[in-house]
Design a protein around this motif. Structure first.
Motif, PDB file in Angstrom:
ATOM      1  N   GLY A 167      33.944  84.898  21.306  1.00 18.16           N
ATOM      2  CA  GLY A 167      33.410  84.215  22.472  1.00 18.16           C
ATOM      3  C   GLY A 167      32.397  83.152  22.072  1.00 18.16           C
ATOM      4  N   THR A 168      31.878  82.461  23.071  1.00 22.86           N
ATOM      5  CA  THR A 168      30.990  81.320  22.801  1.00 22.86           C
ATOM      6  C   THR A 168      29.645  81.487  23.498  1.00 22.86           C
ATOM      7  N   GLY A 169      29.194  82.742  23.612  1.00 25.37           N
ATOM      8  CA  GLY A 169      27.866  82.999  24.179  1.00 25.37           C
ATOM      9  C   GLY A 169      26.782  82.781  23.140  1.00 25.37           C
ATOM     10  N   GLY A 170      25.554  83.174  23.512  1.00 25.62           N
ATOM     11  CA  GLY A 170      24.391  82.875  22.690  1.00 25.62           C
ATOM     12  C   GLY A 170      24.485  83.383  21.264  1.00 25.62           C
ATOM     13  N   VAL A 171      24.762  84.672  21.076  1.00 22.27           N
ATOM     14  CA  VAL A 171      24.781  85.256  19.727  1.00 22.27           C
ATOM     15  C   VAL A 171      25.883  84.607  18.888  1.00 22.27           C
ATOM     16  N   SER A 172      27.069  84.465  19.462  1.00 23.31           N
ATOM     17  CA  SER A 172      28.217  83.981  18.683  1.00 23.31           C
ATOM     18  C   SER A 172      28.028  82.527  18.259  1.00 23.31           C
ATOM     19  N   THR A 189      36.795  82.843  18.691  1.00 21.00           N
ATOM     20  CA  THR A 189      37.683  83.116  19.826  1.00 21.00           C
ATOM     21  C   THR A 189      36.967  82.716  21.111  1.00 21.00           C
ATOM     22  N   SER A 190      37.746  82.389  22.142  1.00 20.01           N
ATOM     23  CA  SER A 190      37.150  82.081  23.447  1.00 20.01           C
ATOM     24  C   SER A 190      38.232  82.205  24.504  1.00 20.01           C
ATOM     25  N   SER A 191      37.796  82.362  25.749  1.00 21.59           N
ATOM     26  CA  SER A 191      38.735  82.376  26.872  1.00 21.59           C
ATOM     27  C   SER A 191      39.085  80.959  27.313  1.00 21.59           C
ATOM     28  N   SER A 192      38.433  79.957  26.723  1.00 18.44           N
ATOM     29  CA  SER A 192      38.565  78.591  27.240  1.00 18.44           C
ATOM     30  C   SER A 192      38.871  77.595  26.115  1.00 18.44           C
ATOM     31  N   GLN A 194      38.511  74.388  26.359  1.00 17.25           N
ATOM     32  CA  GLN A 194      37.427  73.390  26.321  1.00 17.25           C
ATOM     33  C   GLN A 194      36.282  73.896  25.449  1.00 17.25           C
ATOM     34  N   LYS A 195      35.944  75.166  25.608  1.00 15.24           N
ATOM     35  CA  LYS A 195      34.855  75.724  24.795  1.00 15.24           C
ATOM     36  C   LYS A 195      35.258  75.746  23.313  1.00 15.24           C
ATOM     37  N   LEU A 196      36.536  76.016  23.053  1.00 13.68           N
ATOM     38  CA  LEU A 196      36.980  76.034  21.657  1.00 13.68           C
ATOM     39  C   LEU A 196      36.893  74.641  21.038  1.00 13.68           C
ATOM     40  N   ASN A 209      42.387  81.176  21.439  1.00 12.03           N
ATOM     41  CA  ASN A 209      42.116  81.479  22.848  1.00 12.03           C
ATOM     42  C   ASN A 209      42.569  82.921  23.101  1.00 12.03           C
ATOM     43  N   TYR A 210      41.585  83.819  23.338  1.00  5.27           N
ATOM     44  CA  TYR A 210      41.947  85.241  23.430  1.00  5.27           C
ATOM     45  C   TYR A 210      42.599  85.607  24.755  1.00  5.27           C
ATOM     46  N   LYS A 211      42.588  84.680  25.696  1.00  4.25           N
ATOM     47  CA  LYS A 211      43.350  84.925  26.949  1.00  4.25           C
ATOM     48  C   LYS A 211      44.824  84.597  26.709  1.00  4.25           C
ATOM     49  N   GLY A 258      27.365  93.923  20.474  1.00  5.84           N
ATOM     50  CA  GLY A 258      27.402  93.759  21.931  1.00  5.84           C
ATOM     51  C   GLY A 258      28.347  94.691  22.646  1.00  5.84           C
ATOM     52  N   ILE A 259      28.222  94.636  23.964  1.00  4.37           N
ATOM     53  CA  ILE A 259      28.937  95.558  24.849  1.00  4.37           C
ATOM     54  C   ILE A 259      29.498  94.795  26.052  1.00  4.37           C
ATOM     55  N   LEU A 260      29.942  93.541  25.797  1.00  4.86           N
ATOM     56  CA  LEU A 260      30.341  92.687  26.924  1.00  4.86           C
ATOM     57  C   LEU A 260      31.482  93.297  27.730  1.00  4.86           C
ATOM     58  N   GLY A 281      25.250  98.738  12.701  1.00  5.71           N
ATOM     59  CA  GLY A 281      24.646  98.443  14.003  1.00  5.71           C
ATOM     60  C   GLY A 281      23.516  97.451  13.795  1.00  5.71           C
ATOM     61  N   ILE A 282      23.458  96.450  14.658  1.00 12.27           N
ATOM     62  CA  ILE A 282      22.406  95.436  14.549  1.00 12.27           C
ATOM     63  C   ILE A 282      21.575  95.473  15.822  1.00 12.27           C
ATOM     64  N   TYR A 283      20.270  95.603  15.658  1.00  9.09           N
ATOM     65  CA  TYR A 283      19.375  95.666  16.822  1.00  9.09           C
ATOM     66  C   TYR A 283      18.330  94.562  16.630  1.00  9.09           C
ATOM     67  N   VAL A 284      18.651  93.386  17.090  1.00 10.30           N
ATOM     68  CA  VAL A 284      17.817  92.176  16.975  1.00 10.30           C
ATOM     69  C   VAL A 284      17.274  92.067  15.540  1.00 10.30           C
ATOM     70  N   GLY A 285      15.965  92.277  15.323  1.00  9.24           N
ATOM     71  CA  GLY A 285      15.455  92.151  13.960  1.00  9.24           C
ATOM     72  C   GLY A 285      13.940  92.217  13.948  1.00  9.24           C
TER      73      GLY A 285
HETATM   74  N1  NAP Z   1      22.398  94.447  19.402  1.00  7.62           N
HETATM   75  C1  NAP Z   1      21.541  93.488  19.662  1.00  7.62           C
HETATM   76  O1  NAP Z   1      20.430  93.425  19.102  1.00  7.62           O
HETATM   77  C2  NAP Z   1      21.932  92.409  20.592  1.00  7.62           C
HETATM   78  C3  NAP Z   1      21.242  91.187  20.620  1.00  7.62           C
HETATM   79  C4  NAP Z   1      21.718  90.170  21.442  1.00  7.62           C
HETATM   80  C5  NAP Z   1      22.835  90.399  22.250  1.00  7.62           C
HETATM   81  N2  NAP Z   1      23.434  91.612  22.237  1.00  7.62           N
HETATM   82  C6  NAP Z   1      24.643  91.860  23.027  1.00  7.62           C
HETATM   83  O2  NAP Z   1      25.659  90.997  22.529  1.00  7.62           O
HETATM   84  C7  NAP Z   1      26.499  90.598  23.599  1.00  7.62           C
HETATM   85  C8  NAP Z   1      26.478  89.076  23.686  1.00  7.62           C
HETATM   86  O3  NAP Z   1      25.197  88.666  24.108  1.00  7.62           O
HETATM   87  P1  NAP Z   1      24.930  87.148  24.477  1.00  7.62           P
HETATM   88  O4  NAP Z   1      23.520  87.074  24.974  1.00  7.62           O
HETATM   89  O5  NAP Z   1      25.367  86.280  23.375  1.00  7.62           O
HETATM   90  O6  NAP Z   1      25.929  87.004  25.722  1.00  7.62           O
HETATM   91  P2  NAP Z   1      26.413  85.749  26.522  1.00  7.62           P
HETATM   92  O7  NAP Z   1      25.735  84.505  26.060  1.00  7.62           O
HETATM   93  O8  NAP Z   1      26.330  86.097  27.968  1.00  7.62           O
HETATM   94  O9  NAP Z   1      27.966  85.663  26.087  1.00  7.62           O
HETATM   95  C9  NAP Z   1      28.950  85.632  27.066  1.00  7.62           C
HETATM   96  C10 NAP Z   1      30.242  85.112  26.437  1.00  7.62           C
HETATM   97  O10 NAP Z   1      30.868  86.117  25.647  1.00  7.62           O
HETATM   98  C11 NAP Z   1      32.264  85.936  25.674  1.00  7.62           C
HETATM   99  N3  NAP Z   1      32.935  87.178  26.046  1.00  7.62           N
HETATM  100  C12 NAP Z   1      32.807  87.913  27.165  1.00  7.62           C
HETATM  101  N4  NAP Z   1      33.620  88.964  27.133  1.00  7.62           N
HETATM  102  C13 NAP Z   1      34.303  88.873  25.967  1.00  7.62           C
HETATM  103  C14 NAP Z   1      35.311  89.656  25.357  1.00  7.62           C
HETATM  104  N5  NAP Z   1      35.794  90.745  25.949  1.00  7.62           N
HETATM  105  N6  NAP Z   1      35.779  89.262  24.157  1.00  7.62           N
HETATM  106  C15 NAP Z   1      35.290  88.174  23.534  1.00  7.62           C
HETATM  107  N7  NAP Z   1      34.341  87.391  24.076  1.00  7.62           N
HETATM  108  C16 NAP Z   1      33.871  87.749  25.266  1.00  7.62           C
HETATM  109  C17 NAP Z   1      32.570  84.841  26.682  1.00  7.62           C
HETATM  110  O11 NAP Z   1      32.800  83.654  25.914  1.00  7.62           O
HETATM  111  P3  NAP Z   1      34.008  82.689  26.288  1.00  7.62           P
HETATM  112  O12 NAP Z   1      33.690  82.134  27.654  1.00  7.62           O
HETATM  113  O13 NAP Z   1      33.986  81.658  25.211  1.00  7.62           O
HETATM  114  O14 NAP Z   1      35.261  83.512  26.303  1.00  7.62           O
HETATM  115  C18 NAP Z   1      31.272  84.746  27.481  1.00  7.62           C
HETATM  116  O15 NAP Z   1      31.050  83.478  28.002  1.00  7.62           O
HETATM  117  C19 NAP Z   1      25.963  91.296  24.843  1.00  7.62           C
HETATM  118  O16 NAP Z   1      26.662  92.523  25.036  1.00  7.62           O
HETATM  119  C20 NAP Z   1      24.514  91.588  24.500  1.00  7.62           C
HETATM  120  O17 NAP Z   1      24.004  92.681  25.222  1.00  7.62           O
HETATM  121  C21 NAP Z   1      22.995  92.617  21.435  1.00  7.62           C
END
Ligand code: NAP
Length: 335
Positions: A167-172, A189-192, A194-196, A209-211, A258-260, A281-285
């Motif tokens: 996906g293309t959220g913050g962590v990735s 990977t991404s659902s979009s 455009q994002k890719l 594109n995972y969709k 993550g647990i999306l 397991g990674i818990y921030v830092g």
């Molecule tokens: N363990 C830790 O210390 C820690 C720290 C930070 C975050 N996290 C966890 O990591 C996860 C991501 O956090 P974030 O803040 O980066 O989230 P975010 O920015 O909200 O990321 C959302 C994006 O993830 C992608 N996504 C959603 N469901 C997906 C799936 N089933 N498979 C692949 N990609 C998927 C989508 O990207 P596309 O639109 O491109 O498909 C979506 O736009 C969350 O579960 C969060 O709780 C854990």
């Protein structure tokens, strides 16, 4: 000063309240917040899914950047005017995590940064990298540090190795930027589509594109000559972990972050042992990791990718934007 409080769960129930501006005691620092950023965790916290027994009222959000307004007696590392960022775990300074050091967590069980002023112990702050604006800096404490920790702390990802980013959220997106800067091959990977395309502009070598390709793990194997990737930044949770175990190479590392898609147990022990996979397991830092990452951010001139900046009083709209998953990278708030 103004602050947002969770008094009842739900985005629409976030309450904008007046609070007394705090004063710093010995060893403490008063910070005027300039920017904050959202993490998926904040969305879960505000909605009540993170911890239904959360002590309230609570000021949400872990990640903030601002300027020191006053340093209390005995403070040695900060002075008025310094630009600073909050630490997600203010008590985890260095070394491995312990139950004690990861107990207090900003915006989780202690008040976070969605407020105009906050007092921090000086240990709970680090200096802002010089190359970053306050909004950019506010993206680092959780998402940036988590991606950094997964690749460059317990293990040291090597140039030429391959990393899978989901996906293309913050962590990735931080994972993509750090991996690209360090000379790794990246598969995003991404659902979009455009994002890719945007991911490609940031250096993604391969995109899926995972969709359109639900069996994306098989595609990853094809792209790696049947071997699998060296690293997975696993943010998907229940639905993606079985596929990550297929996409990883023998003795590769899956960083469980993550647990999306949920937290149902879907891991097969046999796949882990047969492939001798390292699951970490990674818990921030820690604060020390945060500082090491900031050196890399400055040295490589990494600019965090900000999707949108909202006025901080529009925190509800920003959380709704996160909920929509239309964003790419980070969502910020400006004070
Ligand atoms: N363990 C830790 O210390 C820690 C720290 C930070 C975050 N996290 C966890 O990591 C996860 C991501 O956090 P974030 O803040 O980066 O989230 P975010 O920015 O909200 O990321 C959302 C994006 O993830 C992608 N996504 C959603 N469901 C997906 C799936 N089933 N498979 C692949 N990609 C998927 C989508 O990207 P596309 O639109 O491109 O498909 C979506 O736009 C969350 O579960 C969060 O709780 C854990």
């Amino acid at each position: 000063m103004k602050a947002f409080e969770i008094q009842e769960f739900g985005i629409d129930k976030l309450a904008l309240v007046d609070r007394e501006t705090p004063r710093p005691g010995p060893g403490e620092v008063l910070v005027r917040l300039k920017a904050a950023s959202l993490n998926y965790r904040d969305y879960l916290v505000v909605g009540g899914a993170y911890n239904p027994n959360l002590k309230r009222p609570l000021v949400p959000l872990s990640d903030g950047a601002g300027v020191v307004e006053e340093a209390g007696p005995g403070v040695t590392h900060f002075k008025k005017g310094d630009r600073v960022m909050s630490c997600f775990f203010p008590a985890w300074l260095d070394g491995p995590p312990t139950p004690e050091t990861v107990k207090p967590a900003l915006g989780g069980n202690v008040d976070g940064v969605l407020r105009e002023h906050a007092v921090f112990r000086e240990d709970g702050l680090v200096h802002t990298p010089k190359n970053l604006s306050d909004e950019e800096a506010a993206t680092l404490p959780c998402a940036g540090l988590t991606a950094w920790h997964a690749l460059f702390e317990n293990i040291l990802a090597q140039p030429g190795e391959t990393v899978l980013l989901q996906g293309t959220g913050g962590v990735s997106i931080f994972g993509l930027q750090f991996a690209h800067a360090a000379g790794l091959r990246t598969i995003v990977t991404s659902s979009s589509d455009q994002k890719l395309e945007r991911a490609r502009k940031l250096g993604a070598d391969e995109v899926i594109n995972y969709k359109k390709t639900p069996e994306w793990d098989e595609e990853v194997r094809k792209l790696t000559a049947g071997q699998g990737v060296d690293h997975v930044i696993e943010v998907g949770g229940s639905d993606t972990i079985p596929r990550s175990l297929n996409a990883i190479r023998m003795q590769g590392t899956i960083s469980v972050i993550g647990i999306l898609s949920g937290v149902e147990p879907t891991i097969s022990p046999s796949r882990i042992l047969q492939k001798s996979v390292r699951v970490q397991g990674i818990y921030v830092g820690s604060q020390a990791m945060f500082k090491r990452m900031n050196h890399a951010v400055e040295f490589h001139k990494i600019k965090p990718v900000i999707d949108q900046v909202f006025p901080w009083t529009e925190a509800k709209e920003a959380l709704r934007h996160m909920e929509s998953q239309r964003h790419f990278g980070k969502i910020c708030l400006k004070f």
